[in-house]
Write an enzyme that holds these catalytic residues in place. Structure first.
Site, PDB file in Angstrom:
ATOM      1  N   ASN A  91      35.541  42.276  38.386  1.00 45.43           N
ATOM      2  CA  ASN A  91      36.270  43.212  39.251  1.00 45.43           C
ATOM      3  C   ASN A  91      37.670  42.643  39.516  1.00 45.43           C
ATOM      4  O   ASN A  91      37.810  41.542  40.055  1.00 45.43           O
ATOM      5  CB  ASN A  91      35.470  43.378  40.555  1.00 45.43           C
ATOM      6  CG  ASN A  91      36.114  44.358  41.501  1.00 45.43           C
ATOM      7  OD1 ASN A  91      37.320  44.313  41.723  1.00 45.43           O
ATOM      8  ND2 ASN A  91      35.325  45.240  42.079  1.00 45.43           N
ATOM      9  N   HIS A 144      41.274  42.474  43.412  1.00 42.49           N
ATOM     10  CA  HIS A 144      42.041  41.595  44.291  1.00 42.49           C
ATOM     11  C   HIS A 144      43.229  40.929  43.617  1.00 42.49           C
ATOM     12  O   HIS A 144      44.064  40.330  44.288  1.00 42.49           O
ATOM     13  CB  HIS A 144      41.106  40.625  45.015  1.00 42.49           C
ATOM     14  CG  HIS A 144      40.176  41.396  45.905  1.00 42.49           C
ATOM     15  ND1 HIS A 144      40.644  42.244  46.889  1.00 42.49           N
ATOM     16  CD2 HIS A 144      38.832  41.531  45.907  1.00 42.49           C
ATOM     17  CE1 HIS A 144      39.619  42.837  47.479  1.00 42.49           C
ATOM     18  NE2 HIS A 144      38.509  42.424  46.899  1.00 42.49           N
ATOM     19  N   HIS A 147      38.092  49.446  41.548  1.00 40.90           N
ATOM     20  CA  HIS A 147      37.812  50.441  42.594  1.00 40.90           C
ATOM     21  C   HIS A 147      39.116  51.142  42.964  1.00 40.90           C
ATOM     22  O   HIS A 147      40.018  50.524  43.537  1.00 40.90           O
ATOM     23  CB  HIS A 147      37.219  49.709  43.805  1.00 40.90           C
ATOM     24  CG  HIS A 147      36.774  50.612  44.919  1.00 40.90           C
ATOM     25  ND1 HIS A 147      36.132  50.130  46.036  1.00 40.90           N
ATOM     26  CD2 HIS A 147      36.869  51.955  45.099  1.00 40.90           C
ATOM     27  CE1 HIS A 147      35.844  51.142  46.854  1.00 40.90           C
ATOM     28  NE2 HIS A 147      36.302  52.257  46.311  1.00 40.90           N
ATOM     29  N   ARG A 160      40.653  53.195  45.389  1.00 40.95           N
ATOM     30  CA  ARG A 160      40.367  53.675  46.750  1.00 40.95           C
ATOM     31  C   ARG A 160      41.266  54.843  47.119  1.00 40.95           C
ATOM     32  O   ARG A 160      42.376  54.958  46.607  1.00 40.95           O
ATOM     33  CB  ARG A 160      40.595  52.538  47.764  1.00 40.95           C
ATOM     34  CG  ARG A 160      39.445  51.576  47.858  1.00 40.95           C
ATOM     35  CD  ARG A 160      39.702  50.554  48.958  1.00 40.95           C
ATOM     36  NE  ARG A 160      38.513  49.825  49.275  1.00 40.95           N
ATOM     37  CZ  ARG A 160      37.654  50.150  50.249  1.00 40.95           C
ATOM     38  NH1 ARG A 160      37.889  51.179  51.038  1.00 40.95           N
ATOM     39  NH2 ARG A 160      36.586  49.438  50.460  1.00 40.95           N
ATOM     40  N   ARG A 198      44.852  50.891  48.219  1.00 37.16           N
ATOM     41  CA  ARG A 198      45.287  49.606  48.790  1.00 37.16           C
ATOM     42  C   ARG A 198      45.389  48.502  47.732  1.00 37.16           C
ATOM     43  O   ARG A 198      46.065  47.516  47.929  1.00 37.16           O
ATOM     44  CB  ARG A 198      44.380  49.175  49.930  1.00 37.16           C
ATOM     45  CG  ARG A 198      42.989  48.799  49.494  1.00 37.16           C
ATOM     46  CD  ARG A 198      42.172  48.238  50.641  1.00 37.16           C
ATOM     47  NE  ARG A 198      41.782  49.257  51.590  1.00 37.16           N
ATOM     48  CZ  ARG A 198      40.767  49.097  52.440  1.00 37.16           C
ATOM     49  NH1 ARG A 198      40.096  47.963  52.472  1.00 37.16           N
ATOM     50  NH2 ARG A 198      40.423  50.055  53.271  1.00 37.16           N
ATOM     51  N   GLU A 200      34.879  52.244  40.085  1.00 34.79           N
ATOM     52  CA  GLU A 200      34.211  52.420  41.380  1.00 34.79           C
ATOM     53  C   GLU A 200      34.967  53.491  42.144  1.00 34.79           C
ATOM     54  O   GLU A 200      36.202  53.440  42.233  1.00 34.79           O
ATOM     55  CB  GLU A 200      34.224  51.116  42.172  1.00 34.79           C
ATOM     56  CG  GLU A 200      33.321  50.061  41.588  1.00 34.79           C
ATOM     57  CD  GLU A 200      33.391  48.755  42.365  1.00 34.79           C
ATOM     58  OE1 GLU A 200      32.721  47.803  41.932  1.00 34.79           O
ATOM     59  OE2 GLU A 200      34.136  48.678  43.355  1.00 34.79           O
ATOM     60  N   THR A 246      33.742  47.219  50.855  1.00 34.89           N
ATOM     61  CA  THR A 246      32.612  48.155  50.862  1.00 34.89           C
ATOM     62  C   THR A 246      31.471  47.500  51.640  1.00 34.89           C
ATOM     63  O   THR A 246      30.785  46.614  51.146  1.00 34.89           O
ATOM     64  CB  THR A 246      32.190  48.480  49.410  1.00 34.89           C
ATOM     65  OG1 THR A 246      33.379  48.801  48.682  1.00 34.89           O
ATOM     66  CG2 THR A 246      31.237  49.656  49.376  1.00 34.89           C
ATOM     67  N   GLU A 282      23.302  50.108  41.458  1.00 34.56           N
ATOM     68  CA  GLU A 282      23.815  48.761  41.704  1.00 34.56           C
ATOM     69  C   GLU A 282      23.394  48.383  43.120  1.00 34.56           C
ATOM     70  O   GLU A 282      23.664  49.122  44.071  1.00 34.56           O
ATOM     71  CB  GLU A 282      25.340  48.721  41.555  1.00 34.56           C
ATOM     72  CG  GLU A 282      25.879  47.316  41.833  1.00 34.56           C
ATOM     73  CD  GLU A 282      27.322  47.112  41.401  1.00 34.56           C
ATOM     74  OE1 GLU A 282      27.762  47.739  40.412  1.00 34.56           O
ATOM     75  OE2 GLU A 282      28.004  46.312  42.065  1.00 34.56           O
ATOM     76  N   HIS A 328      28.563  42.377  44.985  1.00 39.92           N
ATOM     77  CA  HIS A 328      29.173  42.173  46.306  1.00 39.92           C
ATOM     78  C   HIS A 328      28.889  40.784  46.867  1.00 39.92           C
ATOM     79  O   HIS A 328      27.758  40.449  47.173  1.00 39.92           O
ATOM     80  CB  HIS A 328      28.752  43.222  47.339  1.00 39.92           C
ATOM     81  CG  HIS A 328      29.807  43.376  48.388  1.00 39.92           C
ATOM     82  ND1 HIS A 328      30.790  44.342  48.331  1.00 39.92           N
ATOM     83  CD2 HIS A 328      30.095  42.625  49.473  1.00 39.92           C
ATOM     84  CE1 HIS A 328      31.606  44.196  49.358  1.00 39.92           C
ATOM     85  NE2 HIS A 328      31.218  43.153  50.054  1.00 39.92           N
TER      86      HIS A 328
HETATM   87  N1  PXP Z   1      30.255  46.106  43.095  1.00 39.67           N
HETATM   88  C1  PXP Z   1      30.687  47.069  43.950  1.00 39.67           C
HETATM   89  C2  PXP Z   1      30.059  48.410  43.864  1.00 39.67           C
HETATM   90  C3  PXP Z   1      31.719  46.809  44.881  1.00 39.67           C
HETATM   91  O1  PXP Z   1      32.132  47.780  45.712  1.00 39.67           O
HETATM   92  C4  PXP Z   1      32.318  45.536  44.879  1.00 39.67           C
HETATM   93  C5  PXP Z   1      33.445  45.253  45.815  1.00 39.67           C
HETATM   94  O2  PXP Z   1      34.526  46.045  45.503  1.00 39.67           O
HETATM   95  C6  PXP Z   1      31.864  44.583  43.955  1.00 39.67           C
HETATM   96  C7  PXP Z   1      30.813  44.881  43.096  1.00 39.67           C
HETATM   97  C8  PXP Z   1      32.474  43.220  43.858  1.00 39.67           C
HETATM   98  O3  PXP Z   1      32.277  42.531  45.059  1.00 39.67           O
HETATM   99  P1  PXP Z   1      33.036  41.161  45.283  1.00 39.67           P
HETATM  100  O4  PXP Z   1      34.506  41.456  45.178  1.00 39.67           O
HETATM  101  O5  PXP Z   1      32.610  40.751  46.655  1.00 39.67           O
HETATM  102  O6  PXP Z   1      32.593  40.213  44.205  1.00 39.67           O
END
Ligand code: PXP
Length: 252
Positions: free
Chosen positions: A10, A13, A46, A48, A52, A73, A104, A154, A194
């Site tokens: 992901n 960030h 994701h 949003r 952001r 996402e 989330t 998931e 997550h």
């Molecule tokens: N899976 C989903 C569905 C999420 O919403 C997120 C966070 O955006 C993640 C995985 C990844 O989580 P993390 O950034 O905490 O590793």
């Protein structure tokens, strides 16, 4: 030994850091290229409602510049459905979204939201997008996801990853194992995500029916100290190590 488990990286960030200054650096698409080279099986982003971190242009570029499958996402809104149907990512994961939240915070209410969610699952499925629902590790939610016709779920594993003591950890771990078993019984492909870190990835990856982990925040944070590629390789190594443990040798 159980089958290989996929790693979805992901990149949200990386975009968070870019957006802190409003410019173009660091480029999340460059992170996706590096992730592919370091062994990621897919890229997760994701988009949003408030944009952001990931932008519409990032989604456009991920489709054009990256060969790995994209897992988009998205919240269950008409705006996001239109974007998904236009871009046709390999996969879309429907997540709950609250404007004021930092991340989330929990899973979707697949049981209570059936009437609202059914159209999103159906329309994206008809467009050959692999739809998943991001839910709490709760058998009621797993059954509801199955009734909605989603091929994939998931599991939100944040409560386990953030647990403060061993008994809390054990409690949340049991819930994940049981939800993954229920998904398997119902013929659903099961993913998790997550809050996963080097510390928590082993016990999660060892669950034999989990097919994919989506990991972002920890990888990007750790990349401050070592390279992103190195961090992804180490995560991959830990996932493979967990998968090499025979089911008979597993403890929680
Ligand atoms: N899976 C989903 C569905 C999420 O919403 C997120 C966070 O955006 C993640 C995985 C990844 O989580 P993390 O950034 O905490 O590793």
């Amino acid at each position: 030994m159980t089958g290989r488990i996929r790693l979805g990286v992901n990149i949200d960030h990386v975009a968070t850091i870019r957006n802190a200054r409003g410019g173009v650096h660091p480029d999340p698409i460059r992170a996706a290229v590096l992730a592919a080279e370091a062994g990621a099986d897919g890229i997760t982003a994701h988009l949003r409602e408030d944009r952001r971190h990931i932008s519409d242009n990032d989604i456009e570029r991920l489709g054009q510049e990256i060969d790995l499958p994209l897992n988009l996402e998205m919240a269950a809104t008409d705006e996001m459905l239109e974007i998904a149907l236009r871009h046709k990512p390999f996969a879309a994961c429907i997540v709950p979204e609250k404007r004021e939240e930092r991340t989330t915070e929990g899973g979707l209410d697949a049981a209570g939201g059936h009437n609202h969610l059914a159209r999103f699952v159906r329309e994206m499925g008809d467009a050959s997008i692999r739809v998943s629902l991001f839910i709490e590790p709760d058998p009621v939610q797993v059954s509801a996801a199955s009734q909605l016709g989603a091929p994939v779920i998931e599991l939100h594993v944040g409560a386990y990853c953030d647990a403060k003591d061993e008994s809390e950890k054990e409690h949340h771990y049991r819930r994940i194992v049981e939800a993954a078993e229920k998904a398997d019984e119902l013929g659903l492909e099961c993913h998790a995500g997550h809050g996963i870190s080097f510390e928590t990835v082993g016990p999660i990856a060892v669950i034999p029916t989990l097919m994919e982990l989506n990991i972002g925040h920890f990888l990007v944070g750790e990349a401050i100290y070592v390279s992103l590629a190195e961090t992804i390789r180490e995560m991959r190594r830990r996932m493979d190590e967990a998968r090499a443990i025979k089911p008979s040798e597993q403890s929680s």
